[in-house]
Design an enzyme around this catalytic site. Structure first.
Site, mmCIF file in Angstrom:
data_model
loop_
_atom_site.group_PDB
_atom_site.id
_atom_site.type_symbol
_atom_site.label_atom_id
_atom_site.label_comp_id
_atom_site.label_asym_id
_atom_site.label_seq_id
_atom_site.Cartn_x
_atom_site.Cartn_y
_atom_site.Cartn_z
ATOM 1 N N GLU A 166 74.293 103.893 64.655
ATOM 2 C CA GLU A 166 73.023 104.189 65.303
ATOM 3 C C GLU A 166 72.336 102.917 65.804
ATOM 4 O O GLU A 166 72.484 101.852 65.217
ATOM 5 C CB GLU A 166 72.100 104.927 64.322
ATOM 6 N N CYS A 175 67.944 101.514 50.348
ATOM 7 C CA CYS A 175 68.353 101.695 51.744
ATOM 8 C C CYS A 175 69.272 102.911 51.898
ATOM 9 O O CYS A 175 70.212 103.100 51.125
ATOM 10 C CB CYS A 175 69.071 100.438 52.215
ATOM 11 N N CYS A 194 67.115 97.682 68.201
ATOM 12 C CA CYS A 194 67.674 97.385 66.886
ATOM 13 C C CYS A 194 69.114 97.894 66.869
ATOM 14 O O CYS A 194 69.358 99.083 67.081
ATOM 15 C CB CYS A 194 66.830 98.096 65.830
ATOM 16 N N CYS A 215 72.091 98.025 48.534
ATOM 17 C CA CYS A 215 70.660 97.871 48.212
ATOM 18 C C CYS A 215 70.099 99.221 47.772
ATOM 19 O O CYS A 215 70.333 100.252 48.413
ATOM 20 C CB CYS A 215 69.883 97.325 49.407
ATOM 21 N N CYS A 222 63.229 101.580 59.571
ATOM 22 C CA CYS A 222 63.997 100.644 58.744
ATOM 23 C C CYS A 222 64.557 101.367 57.526
ATOM 24 O O CYS A 222 63.818 102.024 56.796
ATOM 25 C CB CYS A 222 63.113 99.531 58.195
ATOM 26 N N CYS A 282 77.565 100.274 54.977
ATOM 27 C CA CYS A 282 77.239 98.946 54.460
ATOM 28 C C CYS A 282 77.771 98.837 53.043
ATOM 29 O O CYS A 282 77.772 99.816 52.296
ATOM 30 C CB CYS A 282 75.726 98.732 54.465
#
Ligand code: SAH
Length: 343
Positions: A92, A119, A105, A116, A336, A112
């Site tokens: 995305e 996230c 962005c 974290c 975010c 990933c």
């Protein structure tokens, strides 16, 4: 015969290929302009290239593209693009309208591996690195979509899915294309920002390999909390991360952006703000405070507005530049930490 993706070749490598095929190497620049500047995906459209060379290229190469599969527009005007890659993975990108320009962005990995705790991308795990071409193609596709709009696309931030410094070679190469006029783009090195969770050795390398801006996701002021939020901290703890920031070679007038996600009752207290002031002494920085964006896969909460303001005011009183970043696009999960390619 298997095709090669022409975009996987550097200019030098392509010149070499031409020479090996008895073609003058300067044709490489001409052809790359078609591909990168005019975004041509068909050799037949390259009208200043001889028919026989066009034919030869089409025999050996394809010009790859990523395909926008879903596009959603937020009530605040931001737009989220889900791109399908050749192997049916998705990534995305989010386009954010600002007062007089757009910010884009982009993603650097499918998923990933950093894990974290707050996230959403982390929850899907890691599938693969994007190629440099897939990173650049996100910019190309959005530019194409924005054609005819009066605002220019000025800022590129590598803050989408993935940890850019964990996909080092491809990311550095993609950035190089974006800031280099040879390829038909010319984004200012001040307007391209890479955000990292803090992979220290690659930060040091990056300072030598790329002239663009650096952002560091700090998100906590003590190792115990940061270990819990960001597993990378167990390898490169706060002291080491910030000493790298202190020694990071910056061009005149530049600063490192310190990102700090504010999470209720975790890192948003007055004592945390004071500790942050202490920690950042000697780091030439500006601070982006990002109020936590909730999502279904984590139990963290956004602090209330008054604690966010109090936090900011403590930083400002201590002479830091601290800006509260209200993430856009939360109604379409484009803010975010809300990007995911699980469709
Ligand atoms: N891997 C890179 C870039 C991707 S995340 C990095 O860690 O910097 C971009 C920013 O969004 C980071 O600062 C991250 O801390 C923040 N973020 C992640 N999830 C979030 C959430 N749910 N709410 C607010 N910010 C979040």
């Amino acid at each position: 015969m298997p095709y090669m993706n022409i975009k996987s070749l550097s200019l030098n490598a392509f010149e070499q290929w031409l020479v090996n095929n008895s073609v003058k190497p300067y044709r490489a620049t001409q052809i790359f302009k078609w591909i990168y500047k005019h975004q041509t995906d068909d050799f037949q459209a390259m009208t200043d290239i001889s028919l026989s060379l066009r034919h030869k290229l089409a025999e050996h190469f394809i010009i790859s593209s990523i395909i926008p599969a879903h596009v959603q527009t937020s009530t605040d005007g931001s737009k989220k693009y889900a791109f399908r890659l050749y192997d049916d993975h998705y990534v995305e990108s989010v386009m954010i309208p600002e007062r007089n320009h757009y910010t884009l962005c982009i993603s650097s990995q499918v998923g990933c591996a950093q894990g974290c705790a707050f996230c959403l991308t982390a929850k899907q795990g890691f599938s693969r690195n994007l190629t440099h071409d897939e990173i650049v193609a996100q910019v190309q596709m959005v530019m194409r979509d924005l054609e005819g709009n009066n605002l220019p696309l000025k800022n590129i931030v590598l803050m989408g899915m993935g940890e850019p410094l964990a996909n080092y070679q491809n990311v550095v190469k993609a950035i190089d294309i974006l800031i280099n006029s040879t390829y038909g783009f010319q984004f200012s090195t001040r307007k391209v920002t890479l955000s990292t969770c803090g992979i220290v050795p690659n930060m040091v390398k990056f300072s030598q390999d790329s002239p663009v801006q650096l952002a560091v996701s700090l998100n906590a002021t003590d190792n115990q909390t940061r270990d819990m939020l960001m597993p990378i901290n167990r390898t490169y703890p706060i002291e080491q991360l910030l000493s790298t920031c202190r020694n990071y070679p910056l061009r005149p007038g530049r600063r490192i952006t310190i990102e700090y996600v504010l999470i209720k009752h975790i890192n948003d207290g007055i004592k945390h703000a004071k500790k942050l002031c202490e920690l950042l002494r000697g780091v030439y920085s500006k601070i982006n405070l990002i109020p936590y964006n909730p999502h279904l896969k984590s139990k963290f909460e956004r602090p209330d507005d008054s604690s966010i303001e109090t936090f900011q005011n403590i930083l400002i009183k201590n002479n830091y530049t601290a800006i509260i970043r209200q993430s856009k696009g939360s109604d379409i999960s484009a803010a975010c930490g809300q990007l995911s390619s699980e469709m």
